[in-house]
Design an enzyme around this catalytic site. Sequence first.
Site, PDB file in Angstrom:
ATOM      1  N   GLU A   1      27.692 103.741  38.771  1.00  0.00           N
ATOM      2  CA  GLU A   1      26.230 103.738  38.944  1.00  0.00           C
ATOM      3  C   GLU A   1      25.523 103.871  37.595  1.00  0.00           C
ATOM      4  O   GLU A   1      24.535 104.570  37.444  1.00  0.00           O
ATOM      5  CB  GLU A   1      25.808 104.808  39.957  1.00  0.00           C
TER       6      GLU A   1
HETATM    7  C1  LIG Z   1      35.762 103.851  41.170  1.00  0.00           C
HETATM    8  C2  LIG Z   1      34.630 102.920  40.943  1.00  0.00           C
HETATM    9  C3  LIG Z   1      33.707 102.713  41.953  1.00  0.00           C
HETATM   10  C4  LIG Z   1      32.660 101.810  41.778  1.00  0.00           C
HETATM   11  N1  LIG Z   1      31.798 101.552  42.824  1.00  0.00           N
HETATM   12  C5  LIG Z   1      30.915 100.539  42.712  1.00  0.00           C
HETATM   13  C6  LIG Z   1      30.139 100.108  43.830  1.00  0.00           C
HETATM   14  O1  LIG Z   1      30.217 100.684  44.916  1.00  0.00           O
HETATM   15  N2  LIG Z   1      29.308  99.057  43.689  1.00  0.00           N
HETATM   16  C7  LIG Z   1      29.179  98.402  42.502  1.00  0.00           C
HETATM   17  O2  LIG Z   1      28.419  97.455  42.447  1.00  0.00           O
HETATM   18  N3  LIG Z   1      29.884  98.793  41.419  1.00  0.00           N
HETATM   19  C8  LIG Z   1      30.751  99.830  41.489  1.00  0.00           C
HETATM   20  N4  LIG Z   1      31.499 100.211  40.392  1.00  0.00           N
HETATM   21  C9  LIG Z   1      31.311  99.514  39.144  1.00  0.00           C
HETATM   22  C10 LIG Z   1      30.690 100.382  38.043  1.00  0.00           C
HETATM   23  O3  LIG Z   1      29.352 100.619  38.324  1.00  0.00           O
HETATM   24  C11 LIG Z   1      30.936  99.670  36.720  1.00  0.00           C
HETATM   25  O4  LIG Z   1      32.295  99.813  36.428  1.00  0.00           O
HETATM   26  C12 LIG Z   1      30.088 100.218  35.607  1.00  0.00           C
HETATM   27  O5  LIG Z   1      28.764  99.841  35.809  1.00  0.00           O
HETATM   28  C13 LIG Z   1      30.553  99.732  34.245  1.00  0.00           C
HETATM   29  O6  LIG Z   1      30.771  98.356  34.217  1.00  0.00           O
HETATM   30  P1  LIG Z   1      32.127  97.784  33.597  1.00  0.00           P
HETATM   31  O7  LIG Z   1      33.221  98.478  34.285  1.00  0.00           O
HETATM   32  O8  LIG Z   1      32.107  96.323  33.700  1.00  0.00           O
HETATM   33  O9  LIG Z   1      32.106  98.233  32.099  1.00  0.00           O
HETATM   34  P2  LIG Z   1      31.468  97.475  30.847  1.00  0.00           P
HETATM   35  O10 LIG Z   1      30.109  97.030  31.197  1.00  0.00           O
HETATM   36  O11 LIG Z   1      32.434  96.466  30.370  1.00  0.00           O
HETATM   37  O12 LIG Z   1      31.361  98.644  29.817  1.00  0.00           O
HETATM   38  C14 LIG Z   1      32.398  99.038  28.910  1.00  0.00           C
HETATM   39  C15 LIG Z   1      31.810 100.065  27.958  1.00  0.00           C
HETATM   40  O13 LIG Z   1      30.811  99.450  27.145  1.00  0.00           O
HETATM   41  C16 LIG Z   1      29.612 100.155  27.268  1.00  0.00           C
HETATM   42  N5  LIG Z   1      28.505  99.231  27.145  1.00  0.00           N
HETATM   43  C17 LIG Z   1      28.367  98.021  27.754  1.00  0.00           C
HETATM   44  N6  LIG Z   1      27.219  97.468  27.393  1.00  0.00           N
HETATM   45  C18 LIG Z   1      26.607  98.308  26.540  1.00  0.00           C
HETATM   46  C19 LIG Z   1      25.386  98.304  25.820  1.00  0.00           C
HETATM   47  N7  LIG Z   1      24.538  97.283  25.925  1.00  0.00           N
HETATM   48  N8  LIG Z   1      25.094  99.344  25.027  1.00  0.00           N
HETATM   49  C20 LIG Z   1      25.950 100.404  24.961  1.00  0.00           C
HETATM   50  N9  LIG Z   1      27.099 100.473  25.604  1.00  0.00           N
HETATM   51  C21 LIG Z   1      27.422  99.441  26.412  1.00  0.00           C
HETATM   52  C22 LIG Z   1      29.671 100.814  28.600  1.00  0.00           C
HETATM   53  O14 LIG Z   1      28.798 101.924  28.680  1.00  0.00           O
HETATM   54  C23 LIG Z   1      31.123 101.212  28.666  1.00  0.00           C
HETATM   55  O15 LIG Z   1      31.314 102.390  27.955  1.00  0.00           O
HETATM   56  C24 LIG Z   1      32.530 101.135  40.539  1.00  0.00           C
HETATM   57  C25 LIG Z   1      33.448 101.375  39.524  1.00  0.00           C
HETATM   58  C26 LIG Z   1      34.494 102.231  39.710  1.00  0.00           C
HETATM   59  C27 LIG Z   1      35.488 102.412  38.623  1.00  0.00           C
END
Ligand SMILES: Cc1cc2nc3c(=O)[nH]c(=O)nc-3n(C[C@H](O)[C@H](O)[C@H](O)COP(=O)(O)OP(=O)(O)OC[C@H]3O[C@@H](n4cnc5c(N)ncnc54)[C@H](O)[C@@H]3O)c2cc1C
Lengths: 262, 379
Positions: free
Chosen positions: B363
């Site tokens: 989230e």
């Molecule tokens: C157990 C679990 C449950 C989840 N449940 C849901 C759900 O119910 N519905 C749903 O839609 N999603 C869900 N998610 C997805 C979750 O919200 C995302 O994993 C999260 O938003 C991060 O996206 P990503 O994993 O693609 O990471 P990335 O976006 O690839 O991020 C990798 C890192 O880079 C950082 N980063 C990326 N862009 C920037 C920026 N512009 N500036 C600074 N830092 C940045 C991030 O903060 C992070 O530290 C879930 C994830 C998990 C693991």
Amino acid sequence: MNIIVCLKQVPDTTELKIDPVTGTLIRKGVPSIINPDDKNALEEALKLKDKYEDVKITVLSMGPAQAEEALREALAMGADDTILLSDRAFGGADTWATSETLAAAIRKIGNYDIIFAGRQAIDGDTAQVGPQIAERLNLPQVTYVQSFDIKDGKVTVKRALEDGYEIIEVNTPVLLTTIKELNTPRYMSVNGIFTCYGEGKYKVWGLNDIDVDVTNIGLKGSPTQVKKSFTPEQKGAGEILKGTTKEVTTLLVSKLKEKHLI
Amino acid sequence: MDFNFTKEQEMVKKMVRAFTETEVKPLAQEVDETERFPIETVEKMKKYGILGMCMPVQYGGAGADELSYAITVEELSRYCATTGVIASAHNSLACWPIYKFGTEAQKEKYLRPLATGEKLGAFGLTEPNAGTDAASQQSRAYLDGDEWVINGTKIFITNGNQADIYVIFAMTDPSKGTRGITAFIIERGMKGFTYGKIENKMGIRGSATTELIFDNLRIPKENLLGEVGKGFKIAMQTLDGGRIGIAAQALGIAQGALDETVKYIKQREQFGRPISKFQALQFDIADMVTEVEAARLLVYQAAQAKAEGKNYSKLAAIAKLFASKAAMNVTTKAVQLHGGYGYTKDYPVERMMRDAKITEIYEGTSEVQRMVIAANTLG
Ligand SMILES: Cc1cc2nc3c(=O)[nH]c(=O)nc-3n(C[C@H](O)[C@H](O)[C@H](O)COP(=O)(O)OP(=O)(O)OC[C@H]3O[C@@H](n4cnc5c(N)ncnc54)[C@H](O)[C@@H]3O)c2cc1C
């Protein structure tokens, strides 16, 4: 079907501590709860309400104003109505005066099929109030109910005995006192919590609301008076004998002989 | 500022605490170790009105306030963060957007069974290439006569293969960027909707985290949620509220780890006395308590703001940023204070430490919370 549940708010005795200096109970800060057996009484009524459509549950309690909390909890568990009997005139009552007051309230509520009460309250342990109410109302009663069933207006219960049980069939209206083996009480529900303060669900009745003779209620109407409260002297700790069967039996026999018991 | 709970909030706390101790706590370790979705707990949460608690009575909910909801997720998460997130995703991410943006007919058809808890909800925004950058949605939807046709894949969806009703997002007009994203309501079992990979996770292992696959998924035209092109706004507003739930989850995890630690260090003896007698450990406890209490105020503040209809976007981000950090710090310290025992599965604190980490990620990662807070501050 109209059900009345008698319920008392009691101090949670599992949280009671004894003052090491004075040896008396520390009542301060002890949370109040619904008397455990009474929760089983309420649960059995609620189970009937789950099963049949026309069940109405009225919970009745006598106590100080703070007992409202217990009655709101009963509502949040699913009761329909609650009445608190609260009046200075009711205070200091023993079981005789209490049952007189509760019976008067039950007469006023009227038109009931089953009265459920807990076996006993953990702050008094008398187990007298339920049976006394039945006597005053001239109702059949079954105590120590461990299972319950109703069919075509006939109630069948299992009554727990020390080393067994009786199966008893009884007509309504009837008063039953319940024990913890009867069921597992439910929790409040969120829906119940957010409706339990709704209008008209909680009433307070005082002396003028019920038909009783003041000389029969409260402290003055109580034939039993508490002379003195004390904490019984702690018995010495028992002794556990250890060793092989032979060693232990020999030791046991010699100890019993020592005390001239054999 | 009034720091007192209402009578109802007191009762909710008492009730959920009792419910958690008896129904949730005994399952927590097994659910974690076997990665089992605790379906029986979901049934019980339905029975006690927890699942759709904030929805109006009119739609079958309990009409509870947001603070009661935060207290509920906190209490559930004290022993089982898996259970906490099931309730949180259902309430915040599925019920709320349908309540807020749905038509009356959608509320009857979809919100009612969600609000009563008869059906479980989920929220599908994240995609393999759209995480933090949620706007770069690759799922596509187009209108074909009376039906929307949807293609794409969602990843990491909480309650994924367990839910019945889903709020999902897809691009309807890629040329418009964030204004080209649209929200839809879909149901389990619709033709063209299947589940993919089930994640094997570090923590909250009982919660189902799965892929959703849309392969020429056809849904009725009226399953559009809100308006065409308003999906991104719906998603962001939904997450604003969802963050209060996750912040409450983090708070609960931290409180649970703190409770375990206090209990443990009072009975563990080294150097001939309980280790709680060492000032170094007392200072650790003091820091843990301080973080938990600070987190609690922030979480309750955000929940109360939402309950009062105030702007809560920034407050929710602050609460989530702080509470998730607190959960990480406190659970890590909890393991440390348990020594080698804390590193084993004989004590729950290692699970709590693994569970805590997710609160800094989903989230909106902590980085995203900082972006929200900074944007709200700098304008
Ligand atoms: C157990 C679990 C449950 C989840 N449940 C849901 C759900 O119910 N519905 C749903 O839609 N999603 C869900 N998610 C997805 C979750 O919200 C995302 O994993 C999260 O938003 C991060 O996206 P990503 O994993 O693609 O990471 P990335 O976006 O690839 O991020 C990798 C890192 O880079 C950082 N980063 C990326 N862009 C920037 C920026 N512009 N500036 C600074 N830092 C940045 C991030 O903060 C992070 O530290 C879930 C994830 C998990 C693991």
